[in-house]
Design an enzyme around this catalytic site. Structure first.
Site, PDB file in Angstrom:
ATOM      1  CE  LYS A  55      59.129  63.646 -14.958  1.00 16.15           C
ATOM      2  NZ  LYS A  55      58.809  64.658 -13.934  1.00 16.15           N
ATOM      3  CD  GLN A  99      57.968  68.355 -14.232  1.00 15.91           C
ATOM      4  OE1 GLN A  99      57.462  67.239 -14.150  1.00 15.91           O
ATOM      5  NE2 GLN A  99      59.266  68.537 -14.154  1.00 15.91           N
ATOM      6  CG  ASP A 122      57.069  63.013  -8.858  1.00 19.26           C
ATOM      7  OD1 ASP A 122      57.958  62.172  -8.690  1.00 19.26           O
ATOM      8  OD2 ASP A 122      57.064  63.838  -9.786  1.00 19.26           O
TER       9      ASP A 122
HETATM   10  N1  GUN Z   1      60.538  69.157 -11.333  1.00 20.84           N
HETATM   11  C1  GUN Z   1      61.818  68.761 -11.521  1.00 20.84           C
HETATM   12  N2  GUN Z   1      61.927  67.442 -11.340  1.00 20.84           N
HETATM   13  C2  GUN Z   1      60.698  66.986 -11.032  1.00 20.84           C
HETATM   14  C3  GUN Z   1      60.180  65.686 -10.752  1.00 20.84           C
HETATM   15  O1  GUN Z   1      60.873  64.666 -10.711  1.00 20.84           O
HETATM   16  N3  GUN Z   1      58.842  65.632 -10.486  1.00 20.84           N
HETATM   17  C4  GUN Z   1      58.050  66.734 -10.479  1.00 20.84           C
HETATM   18  N4  GUN Z   1      56.761  66.579 -10.178  1.00 20.84           N
HETATM   19  N5  GUN Z   1      58.506  67.951 -10.732  1.00 20.84           N
HETATM   20  C5  GUN Z   1      59.825  68.063 -11.024  1.00 20.84           C
END
Ligand code: GUN
Length: 287
Positions: A55, A99, A122
């Site tokens: 990312k 995350q 998110d």
């Molecule tokens: N853990 C696994 N996939 C994701 C995601 O798309 N966003 C976040 N914040 N955590 C994750």
């Protein structure tokens, strides 16, 4: 007669989206707004570290400043909330990505509530999840948004269609179901306790599966011409595979996403897009 399906190239679509995000980043910078995301990674989960690194790398490629806040595995909830609140108050930061999963001792919901709703890239703050339930104009979770974008891009109709989502997490299944419902799909959320899962799957026009089991979805379970979206990420013999028995299912589906190279890159592209969206909406000059 069996016909081959279209294998959806998530990387190609993601790179088109990134190119558009890059233009918006440049436009923001002309106004003195330097889009910035901070990713919060707690502990030493290997997969999480890989996702976060990807990312950050993709953000930097389009000119978004991306920083990593790597915190210790054994920290407590209170200290983590303190860090997230600091970022929520930091005017130079437009987007916060915590995350998941967090270490077991951490109260995940308490942490997610401490993300400023205006920086919640998110859509994990419950206020934003509530907005997703009732509003049209709100931040949308990255993986579900990436999936919807795939379906739209390939002109796959949703209205009135039977969609089965095999996942009920707050990051995939729940927000995705709401977003599909908004598009007038008939949505069924299935999970580990669902009875007669095979019956539901066999009637589905679109199946979205994220259960963490290699070859969970097999060719005998789907209807001919179904659209298959694989959100699984598993490691088998050091290779990344999804939840779908890809080689056989692709002979019967109309569209199918591969793993890797399907939904994953789209999730990352949506992190970039949401970061810019938040900077455009709430960001003041920060140069
Ligand atoms: N853990 C696994 N996939 C994701 C995601 O798309 N966003 C976040 N914040 N955590 C994750």
């Amino acid at each position: 007669m069996v016909s081959m399906s279209i294998v959806i190239n998530g990387r190609e679509l993601a790179s088109k989206i990134s190119a558009k995000v890059k233009e918006r980043v440049e436009e923001l910078k002309r106004k003195g707004v330097y889009p910035c995301i901070t990713a919060v990674l707690v502990g030493n989960d290997e997969a999480s570290a890989i996702y976060v690194r990807e990312k950050i790398k993709q953000c930097e490629k389009v000119g978004i400043k991306a920083q990593l806040l790597h915190l210790p595995q054994d920290m407590d909830t209170e200290s983590l909330i303190k860090e997230v609140k600091k970022l929520s108050l930091d005017k130079t930061v437009h987007a916060i990505l915590v995350q998941l999963p967090l270490p077991r001792q951490i109260d995940e919901n308490a942490v997610l509530e401490s993300i400023s709703p205006e920086k919640d890239v998110d859509c994990l703050n419950p206020l934003n999840l509530g907005r997703l339930l009732v509003n049209d104009d709100c931040i949308e979770s990255c993986t579900p948004k990436g999936i919807i974008r795939i379906l739209e891009n390939f002109n796959i109709p949703l209205e009135g269609k039977n969609v089965v989502v095999v996942n009920r997490s707050k990051i995939i299944g729940k927000p995705l179901s709401l977003m599909l419902l908004k598009k007038n799909a008939t949505v069924r959320i299935c999970h580990s306790k669902t009875e007669k899962l095979a019956d539901h799957l066999s009637r589905a026009d679109i199946i979205i599966v994220g259960v963490g089991k290699p070859k969970f979805l097999t060719v005998d379970m789907i209807k001919s011409g179904a659209v298959i979206i694989d959100v699984g990420t598993n490691k088998v013999n050091n290779k990344v595979v999804g939840d779908v028995d890809f080689e056989s299912v692709k002979e019967k589906a109309s569209f199918i996403t591969p793993v890797p190279g399907g939904v994953g890159p789209m999730t990352v592209a949506m992190v970039l897009e949401n970061t810019v969206l938040l900077a455009e909406k709430f960001g003041g000059a920060n140069d």
